[in-house]
Design an enzyme around this catalytic site. Sequence first.
Site, PDB file in Angstrom:
ATOM      1  N   CYS A  96       0.219  -1.560  -0.917  1.00  0.00           N
ATOM      2  CA  CYS A  96      -1.178  -1.160  -1.113  1.00  0.00           C
ATOM      3  C   CYS A  96      -1.966  -2.310  -1.724  1.00  0.00           C
ATOM      4  O   CYS A  96      -1.416  -3.165  -2.424  1.00  0.00           O
ATOM      5  CB  CYS A  96      -1.284   0.040  -2.048  1.00  0.00           C
ATOM      6  SG  CYS A  96      -0.427   1.522  -1.506  1.00  0.00           S
ATOM      7  N   ASP A  97      -3.258  -2.297  -1.478  1.00  0.00           N
ATOM      8  CA  ASP A  97      -4.145  -3.238  -2.147  1.00  0.00           C
ATOM      9  C   ASP A  97      -5.510  -2.591  -2.318  1.00  0.00           C
ATOM     10  O   ASP A  97      -6.040  -1.994  -1.371  1.00  0.00           O
ATOM     11  CB  ASP A  97      -4.294  -4.537  -1.364  1.00  0.00           C
ATOM     12  CG  ASP A  97      -5.057  -5.578  -2.166  1.00  0.00           C
ATOM     13  OD1 ASP A  97      -4.413  -6.259  -2.987  1.00  0.00           O
ATOM     14  OD2 ASP A  97      -6.283  -5.702  -1.999  1.00  0.00           O
ATOM     15  N   SER A  98      -6.070  -2.700  -3.518  1.00  0.00           N
ATOM     16  CA  SER A  98      -7.359  -2.076  -3.816  1.00  0.00           C
ATOM     17  C   SER A  98      -8.388  -3.116  -4.239  1.00  0.00           C
ATOM     18  O   SER A  98      -8.068  -4.071  -4.961  1.00  0.00           O
ATOM     19  CB  SER A  98      -7.211  -1.039  -4.937  1.00  0.00           C
ATOM     20  OG  SER A  98      -6.346   0.005  -4.571  1.00  0.00           O
TER      21      SER A  98
END
Length: 222
Positions: free
Chosen positions: A84-86
């Site tokens: 994931c990457d935010s």
Amino acid sequence: MLASASPARLAVLRSAGIEPIVRVSGVDEDAITASMGGSATPEQVVVRLAQAKAHSVANDITPSLDGVCWAGANDVLNCVVVGCDSMLHIDGDLQGKPLTPDVTRERWKTMMGRSGDLLTGHCVVRIQDGTIVGEAVGCSTTTVHFSEPSEQDLEAYLATEEPLHVAGAFTLDSLGGWFVDRIEGDPSSVIGIGLPLVRTLLHEVGLSVAELWRDSPSPAQL
């Protein structure tokens, strides 16, 4: 398997019935973002970073899956890697971790009393018998409406150093939650991993999320 060092993502999965193995990818996020150039959309950037993290971990473990994932009754290894990457998208800019008090302070002066989109890219990689057999990606977008903390509260928040090390310089599930008026979208995605989207991506690679719950009779593990 969770390709992230984020304690918030780990906590979301644990509260949702999954006890993942944590393996940090160590990818150079700045280099990947720079390589994409200015034509990539914000959604493409966060998804590409999520893919890089998931594949980095998947490529590391596929030569030695025995001992990392559990073999079921039919000796079929099922291992799922989630990356994931935010980032916060506001004023046309993508903002990751601010890292310093000065940058964090300036971002909050821009954010307060306004709204931005928290984008979280997801990548699910399914491995069987030491081979990647499926991949699914997606992006979850949640609009965050920020309050206007007093100068005293903002400085106190900066002093905790919490906002220095999180995407968008805020949290929803910890101290930063005091300064978020409301959100429009998935709260788990704002924390760092969107459960509804992950469920959909797991389905795309041929898995039911229930197979990954603790004490499930299925051999699949995350």
